[in-house]
Design an enzyme around this catalytic site. Structure first.
Site, PDB file in Angstrom:
ATOM      1  N   GLY A 140       0.818  -1.198   0.000  1.00 17.28           N
ATOM      2  CA  GLY A 140       0.000   0.000   0.000  1.00 17.28           C
ATOM      3  C   GLY A 140       0.857   1.256   0.000  1.00 17.28           C
ATOM      4  N   CYS A 141       0.269   2.383  -0.399  1.00 14.61           N
ATOM      5  CA  CYS A 141       1.048   3.617  -0.550  1.00 14.61           C
ATOM      6  C   CYS A 141       1.480   4.188   0.797  1.00 14.61           C
ATOM      7  CB  CYS A 141       0.262   4.644  -1.356  1.00 14.61           C
ATOM      8  SG  CYS A 141      -1.422   4.950  -0.784  1.00 14.61           S
ATOM      9  N   PHE A 142       0.552   4.299   1.762  1.00 14.35           N
ATOM     10  CA  PHE A 142       0.930   4.737   3.093  1.00 14.35           C
ATOM     11  C   PHE A 142       1.919   3.758   3.713  1.00 14.35           C
ATOM     12  CE2 PHE A 142      -2.858   7.650   4.029  1.00 14.35           C
ATOM     13  CZ  PHE A 142      -2.069   8.757   4.263  1.00 14.35           C
ATOM     14  N   THR A 193       5.474   4.152   2.337  1.00 19.71           N
ATOM     15  CA  THR A 193       6.105   5.373   2.858  1.00 19.71           C
ATOM     16  C   THR A 193       6.608   5.172   4.275  1.00 19.71           C
ATOM     17  OG1 THR A 193       4.423   6.595   1.581  1.00 19.71           O
ATOM     18  CG2 THR A 193       5.802   7.863   3.087  1.00 19.71           C
TER      19      THR A 193
END
Length: 329
Positions: free
Chosen positions: A138-140, A143
């Protein structure tokens, strides 16, 4: 593969991640795009949906999935990837890269005879190289994991972790909602899913893979930003490390990873937007270690990351097709 090129199929090609994937792959020197599946757009030219591709491609959407492919990218919604694989016949030799959250957690990583490897090259590069099926992070999660993995690898996540992270409007997907309309989002800022975001389990599982027994509380406050793309995560925790020691740990961990870089200077989103890069910056404030981590949620946070995984799976140079230019201003 034909003529040395990877034959690609895409399911869900009309959305944000599907569009970003197409923008990368039509310029990828080792790829032939064979089919772009979309029930709602079948028969329509791709450029009628992704209008920036006018003049770049004459490909059309199709309602049928070609069997003449080497890899299938699933750019469908969360919960729909598993349904798509159940409803369609996919050859055993076809590799799958899923951009949804359906197979990311270990307890959900199997479907029939297929097992999915968590596709974070900074953690699982060697496993990805030999995998047949990838669960794209996932993107979060990407990060935050990039911000914390070097510490987990040294067993140094020994206090509560505090995270405030802001994402652009594309993180909400293409379907309209009250909080994604321009009139609401513009000149606005809001918090959502405080302490309960769905990526928390993914993050915890990934950190535990490096730091056995990790059980610290992760206090995660996600925010909706009034910009289009990018994620900035501000992370802090208690640490006895000096700044020099912490910087050396991060430099050593990411040495040889071509898209993740540790900056000695403060960083900003325009350095990563439109690229597959992740940037990290570290500071020390008293007994607190402060980490800034950022990336483009549609590229290193989704489609670019998926192509990076494809490159690894097929034995290509990891960066091929992904040397993209930052917006800068």
């Amino acid at each position: 593969m034909t003529d040395g090129k990877i034959r690609v199929g895409i399911a869900g090609g009309a959305g944000y991640t599907g569009g970003e994937l197409l923008r990368i792959l039509i310029n990828h020197p080792a790829v032939d795009i064979i089919c772009i599946h979309s029930n709602s757009n079948a028969g329509n030219p791709v450029y009628e949906v992704h209008t920036d591709l006018y003049g770049d491609t004459d490909l059309k959407f199709t309602s049928t999935l070609s069997q003449n492919i080497d890899v299938l990218f699933l750019c469908v919604g969360h919960g729909d990837a598993r349904k798509f694989l159940d409803a369609n016949t996919i050859g055993d030799s076809v590799k799958i890269i899923d951009l949804s959250q359906d197979f990311r957690l270990a307890q959900n990583s199997k479907l029939k005879d297929r097992s999915f490897v968590y596709g974070l090259p900074e953690l699982n590069r060697d496993k990805i190289k030999t995998a047949s099926n990838i669960a794209n992070p996932g993107c979060f999660a990407t990060t935050i994991e990039i911000g914390l993995l070097p510490l987990a690898a040294k067993g140094l996540l020994n206090s509560e972790i505090h995270i405030n992270a802001t994402t652009g409007s594309t993180g909400a997907g293409q379907s309209l909602a009250a909080t994604s309309h321009f009139t609401w989002r513009n000149n606005n800022l809001s918090i959502y899913k405080a302490f309960g975001h769905q990526h928390l389990n993914e993050i915890g599982e990934t950190l535990t893979a490096l730091q056995d027994g990790f059980d610290q509380t992760i206090n995660f406050i996600p925010q909706r930003g009034d910009f289009t793309r990018g994620i900035l995560a501000a992370i802090y925790l208690e640490s006895d490390l000096t700044l020099e020691e912490a910087t050396q740990i991060y430099d050593d961990f990411y040495a040889g990873h071509p898209f993740t870089h540790v900056s000695t200077k403060n960083i900003d989103l325009k350095q990563v937007v439109n690229t597959n890069k992740a940037l990290v910056h570290i500071e020390k404030h008293g007994n607190k270690l402060f980490i800034i981590s950022m990336l483009d949620n549609l590229l290193k946070g989704a489609s670019g990351h998926a192509v990076q995984n494809m490159n690894l799976m097929f034995g290509l140079e990891e960066t091929i097709g992904l040397k993209l230019k930052a917006s800068a201003f």
